[in-house]
Design an enzyme around this catalytic site. Structure first.
Site, PDB file in Angstrom:
ATOM      1  CG  HIS B 266      -1.837   1.120   1.349  1.00 21.16           C
ATOM      2  ND1 HIS B 266      -3.117   1.100   0.870  1.00 21.16           N
ATOM      3  CD2 HIS B 266      -1.669   2.353   1.876  1.00 21.16           C
ATOM      4  CE1 HIS B 266      -3.709   2.257   1.095  1.00 21.16           C
ATOM      5  NE2 HIS B 266      -2.849   3.046   1.721  1.00 21.16           N
ATOM      6  CD  GLU B 267       1.588   3.427   3.741  1.00 26.41           C
ATOM      7  OE1 GLU B 267       1.653   4.496   3.092  1.00 26.41           O
ATOM      8  OE2 GLU B 267       0.622   3.154   4.489  1.00 26.41           O
ATOM      9  CD  GLU B 296      -5.960   5.410   0.232  1.00 27.94           C
ATOM     10  OE1 GLU B 296      -5.100   6.294   0.484  1.00 27.94           O
ATOM     11  OE2 GLU B 296      -6.105   4.387   0.923  1.00 27.94           O
TER      12      GLU B 296
END
Lengths: 503, 503
Positions: B266-267, B296
């Site tokens: 995700h990061e 996002e």
């Protein structure tokens, strides 16, 4: 509120903002030297330059300068915190304003260039390519000294930035008698025909075990990891990002214990000083140290006077044995103690032992004065360097890389800096003896692994004062005497005559 | 140089300094969240506040504001880099000037208080003590919205700070049809009576092996560790300290693989976006991202659309097996694939699966609008919260700690923020489908462990543009269509109907 009090409040408000910016810059610098990814170097340089520029703009704000002038005229009592605050603000303002912007920029640009040429020259083991850069640097530094102002010697103006109130003459008066005695002591040691074996330090040491042991010693000395931490780096340093966050760094060598061990104790000494500054001085001009010499006195005291003493290892040797299972089981304490105190004239300052170290410094001190004073031409520097090494240390560097090119200092414009290393050594013994005179149980404490009484005395007499006093004033208050190489020389003689079985 | 060009140059000079200060603040923040010793927290807060104040002073400098006004009047062509630069400068100036200083200060103080009361209330599992703080916060945020200005709803003003150009009405038009379908899908899954077993993720996993494996995947995706690094932290984040230094962080759980593994992916998605911004935008107002929603979309794309796909694990599963010797030797790929995609309605947003996650977001979106619009009283919030959870997810939180108090957002004044998570999910599929349409070999690439074609398309169509385009403009340029939940919904249905053996 009286007018001066109100002016002081306004000064402190501005100083606090400048302190934040300076401390923020330290965080960026710490990161740059520890964890920053390589590709970020240029952007980081830009960020740090901007923080400096913003702080510089605040320091040169005419309103601030006027405030400082008004506060000087207000005449706070000599020795008061207020007077010291104004004095330190004046120093900061002077350093920011006296040197013309064009010269500051020329120096900045030349440092970038000279440093890179120096690195290449050192790689090539040849002084010649660096010579024109150093010539230009000496010229710029003479201009800087003239802008800063001095009475006797351009060296004084530059040296004063690191050691307020000190001069070349003052340093000479301490160094010259010391040098003769040190040269004699080195000769005695060599003539003894005895060498101390340091093979036990050259085994294989797990990096993580080195880290844990060094940090254990640091915290035993009193280093506060609630307000600090230990990280690996290439060129070790201690760095304050406010007195509430003082970090140390070290370098690990898998096959040589000394680097990380004594390196960490050294940086711990620096950090203990900064952590010990009075809370009341946080974000004021006094949240700083008295000088580089006093700073170095603290690092040397913990690294050498404590950390290389036999008494310390009487207590700490079993800890070492446990920290590196197997490595020291069959090694006698005296063998280890001799190993960590082996004396050997060599070419490289940063690898030198306690006895010869100062002679390395003295070579540089003499040459730097001669360069700045115009008595020595840059092109003659390598020859002069090698001649001094032969005279002081009895060795001749085989090439410039391990000779005149070994230190980064001159390439980045650090002139007037080197003597602070030896001033630190000298003061470390004056302070240690004063501490023991006040607290006679300190040597026993050290043998038994307790350091709080020594640290307590240093906190009370040195650390907490921050930059409230000029260095010699601080020294006098703490020890009752002026700068004096006597205690240091006696310490070296006693220790090394015993180690080498001399008269 | 023409007058507008000269004005633009002057604007860029000022923007560059402000960028440096903002980036320096990011370094301090990264350090605060990774390695800073605990005792430095207060001093660090002070340093960061000073950097913000100095940057704020520059942003509110009348000369800068006049420059922006002149540049707006100069009329750079729509869509040009110049016009975008001026638009982003205007946004920054407006955000710094529109809200009165007194309100900014009141908000700052109230955040400090409300956050700490929230933490205590959560500890006590009781909303009551937090209620008056939240009431005051809603009141302050309504004032802030009024100061920022809006047409329809105070929510719009706050939401626009995170998602430029978006409004509550816009979000609603996407969320409402999506919600119905998601609620139905969740019900279908539950009615199937099937559950996917995730026991294989709950073995014991060495932390260092987790770190190496997660970082290997990140670099395989294209994360550049010459300009970034991975460190442990408590609340994971990605942070840019200039596009040349974008760091990611994660949290390790010894007995649960998902946290560090998918957290890192995700990061990584966030970091790839920031690393991919055009070099030409470095230190300009365009060295930023288009919106939190677009941000996002990138994190979700790499975490879920790629990272939780069966195709990806066809290639990566042998790497996982090698990274954790023994743990997956006897586990079939399909068992692992099912485990990482287990759907289960639960109370906690940050632990939710792909299908239910958006329903958590929708609860918050509706309640937030009602609070800001004055249709819902703070005292009625827990009841409204629990009612929505029962309606959307079929579960009722047993206490406020796992209910209305679970997120920090409202306590720190983040209103208008939550929908960006789901907007990101929606856009992640629009972008992925457009990428595959342009580069049909992407799915095969992913199965075979190659990601450069997908990254290349995202670089070209999303990353490099920084904040040059408004988010919906960027989306339209990249995909040819407006915000559309269709692709996302189809993706979820196809994937989860297959996993749960539904019609």
């Amino acid at each position: 509120m009286s007018e001066p009090d109100d002016q002081l409040r306004r000064l402190l408000e501005r100083a606090a903002v400048i302190a934040d910016l300076t401390q923020a810059r330290s965080v960026l610098s710490w990161d740059e030297n520890t964890y920053m990814p390589a590709g970020a170097a240029e952007a980081r340089g830009q960020q740090m330059a901007t923080l400096e520029t913003v702080a510089h703009r605040m320091l040169t704000d005419p309103e601030l300068i006027a405030l400082v002038g008004d506060l000087e005229a207000a005449g706070f009592p000599d020795g008061s915190v207020e007077a010291a605050t104004v004095r330190q603000a004046r120093r900061a303002v002077d350093q920011a304003t006296k040197v013309p912007v064009e010269l500051v920029e020329a120096l900045g640009k030349h440092v970038a260039r000279a440093r890179s040429v120096w690195a290449q020259a050192r790689q090539q083991q040849s002084f010649a390519p660096f010579a024109p850069e150093l010539e230009r640097m000496v010229d710029l530094k003479r201009q800087e000294a003239a802008a800063l102002g001095y009475q006797d010697h351009p060296f004084d103006a530059l040296h004063d930035q690191f050691e307020p109130g000190s001069t070349a003459a003052r340093v000479r008066s301490v160094f010259e008698p010391l040098r003769e005695e040190l040269v004699a002591l080195v000769r005695e040691i060599q003539d003894s025909g005895r060498t101390l074996d340091d093979a036990v330090l050259r085994q294989t040491f797990d990096e993580d075990a080195q880290r844990r042991f060094a940090l254990d010693l640091a915290t035993a000395f009193g280093y506060d990891t609630e307000h600090g931490r230990l990280d690996p780096t290439v060129h070790p340093f201690a760095m304050s990002m406010s007195k509430y966050d003082v970090r140390i760094t070290t370098r690990y060598q898998r096959h040589y214990l000394n680097t990380a061990l004594f390196g960490t104790l050294h940086e711990t000494g620096h950090a203990l000083y900064e952590q010990g500054i009075d809370d009341a001085y946080y974000r004021t001009p006094l949240e700083a140290t008295a000088s580089l010499g006093i700073h170095e006195s603290q690092s040397r005291l913990w690294e050498n006077v404590v950390g290389r003493s036999r008494g310390f290892w009487e207590g700490a040797y079993p800890w070492l044995q446990r920290a590196f299972p197997g490595a020291f089981d069959k090694v006698r304490l005296d063998t280890f103690y001799a190993a960590i105190n082996r004396v050997e004239p060599s070419f490289i300052r940063v690898e030198a032992d306690e006895v010869t170290y100062n002679l390395h410094v003295m070579v540089r001190f003499e040459l730097e004065q001669a360069l700045l004073g115009g008595e020595l031409e840059v092109r003659d520097l390598p020859e002069a360097w090698n001649a001094r090494y032969a005279e002081f240390l009895g060795v001749t560097p085989p090439n410039d890389a391990v000779g005149v090119l070994q230190d980064v200092h001159w390439s980045i414009g650090l002139f007037g800096y080197f003597p602070t290393y030896t001033l630190g050594n000298v003061m470390s013994l004056q302070l240690y003896e004063a501490a023991v005179a006040a607290e006679p149980s300190i040597p026993r404490d050290i043998r038994e692994g307790r350091f709080s009484r020594l640290l307590g005395w240093l906190r009370e007499n040195v650390h907490r004062h921050g930059s409230r006093y000029l260095p010699e004033e601080l020294l006098r208050n703490a020890t009752g005497s002026d700068l004096d190489a006597g205690p240091y020389l006696r310490y070296l003689k006693d220790k090394y005559q015993a180690l080498y079985g001399l008269a």
